[in-house]
Design a protein around this motif. Structure first.
Motif: not given
Ligand code: TXA
Ligand code: MG
Length: 333
Positions: A41, A126-127, A129
């Protein structure tokens, strides 16, 4: 130095393919079969699984070594996919998606009915992007559905910004790695929580907080306070993340030369304040520094130094994300 010597996975057998249309279509087929695919990405490499297949997402968590209550970001191939994953997104979400997607901005929204618990860690949010990378978008569109993807590293370690980093970390635990070259942003997406009345910053990242505030016409509160270097950092109070295996210390520029010992690996920004002891000097421009940060941390970690010393960049808005990652890398573990 070989990957095995430095404690990585056995990179020799990891399957890396240049991201040609054929390779992308094979990757989409693997996702359909519930397998794991790493892909580039604009921020960092993601470890992808079909977001609508709970068993695939479960395998993703096992491979990453990630606690099951830690939610994963769902990647969309088009902004129009948002309504399938979020319940009644607020106007602010539409505004931000319109302005910053595709791009390094993740929106945390109330989840739509049917979004698997495996994806949200059981949360009601849900997160989401839409990544700004031609390979990621081609993969998402070829697969035809959303892809759950954390950064393609083991939990708590440094995120990968090159295909080789993924191979080093995950080896054959990932079914295919699509190589799209080095990531242009180099740090993860900015995460904004819009699931309650007031927007909150959950993680600084590729989109400047000020740009989000300007678009929304309001201040965005912060859920993290790790960018203040005057804040007390007692053992264990800072969440350790993005961490090298080597002991890592964040040091003000003014004292770097005094603190550095011969067997330390030193990372500086802009120029070397230590009369030649810096191991790596990243650009003094914050955007360019972010692009090279994780690769530099990985190289310093492989240098078999006693400690890694990292210069603390200026307490200015453009350095917010780099400072955040440095403080997390240097948190007491
Ligand atoms: O740049 C990015 O965001 C990268 C690329 C691959 O897209 N992805 C990434 O994912 O950094 P990850 O899993 O390493 O970090 C995801 C973060 C975590 O800190 C998680 O807690 C937060 O996103 N997150 C995801 N869904 C969430 C939600 N529903 N509520 C709160 N935090 C959330
Ligand atoms: Mg991560």
């Amino acid at each position: 130095m070989s990957a095995v010597d430095a404690g990585g996975a056995d990179a020799g057998t990891a399957r890396i393919l240049e991201a040609t249309p054929e390779a992308i279509s094979e990757a989409a087929d693997l996702l359909k079969q519930g397998r794991l695919v790493a892909f580039p990405t604009e921020t960092v490499y993601g470890l992808g699984a079909a977001a609508n297949q709970p068993a695939a997402v479960k395998r993703l968590f096992e491979t990453k070594g990630r606690p099951a209550d830690h939610p994963v970001i769902v990647h969309l191939g088009d902004a129009s996919w948002l309504s399938a994953w979020a319940a009644e997104p607020p106007y602010a979400a539409r505004q931000l998606a319109e302005a910053f997607w595709p791009g390094p901005l993740t929106l945390v929204l109330r989840r739509a009915e049917g979004v698997p618990d495996e994806v949200t860690g059981g949360a009601h949010t849900v997160g989401l992007r839409m990544p700004d990378h031609p390979v990621a978008l081609a993969l998402l569109r070829s697969f035809g559905n959303a892809v759950a993807a954390p950064s393609a590293n083991r939990f708590g370690r440094i995120s990968p910004t090159r295909a080789e980093h993924v191979a080093f970390d995950l080896g054959t635990d990932v079914d295919l790695i699509l190589d799209g070259g080095p990531c242009q942003v180099g740090v993860e997406s900015t995460i904004i929580d819009l699931s309650s009345g007031t927007p909150r910053l959950l993680r600084p990242g590729g989109v400047p907080l000020e740009a989000v505030e300007q678009l929304l016409g309001t201040r965005v509160g912060s859920a993290m306070d790790s960018t203040r270097d005057d804040a007390p950092r007692a053992p264990g109070t800072l969440p350790s993340h993005y961490a090298p295996s080597t002991i890592t210390v964040a040091v003000p520029r003014a004292t770097l030369a005094d603190v550095a010992q011969v067997d330390d690996a030193v990372l500086a920004f802009g120029s070397d304040p230590t009369q030649g002891r810096a191991t790596i000097v990243l650009p003094g421009d914050a955007v360019a520094a972010a692009r090279g940060l994780y690769d530099a941390l990985r190289r310093l970690d492989a240098a078999a130094a006693t400690r890694i010393l990292i210069e603390i960049p200026p307490d200015e808005p453009q350095w917010r994300t780099v400072r955040d990652r440095i403080f997390r890398a240097a948190a007491v573990r």
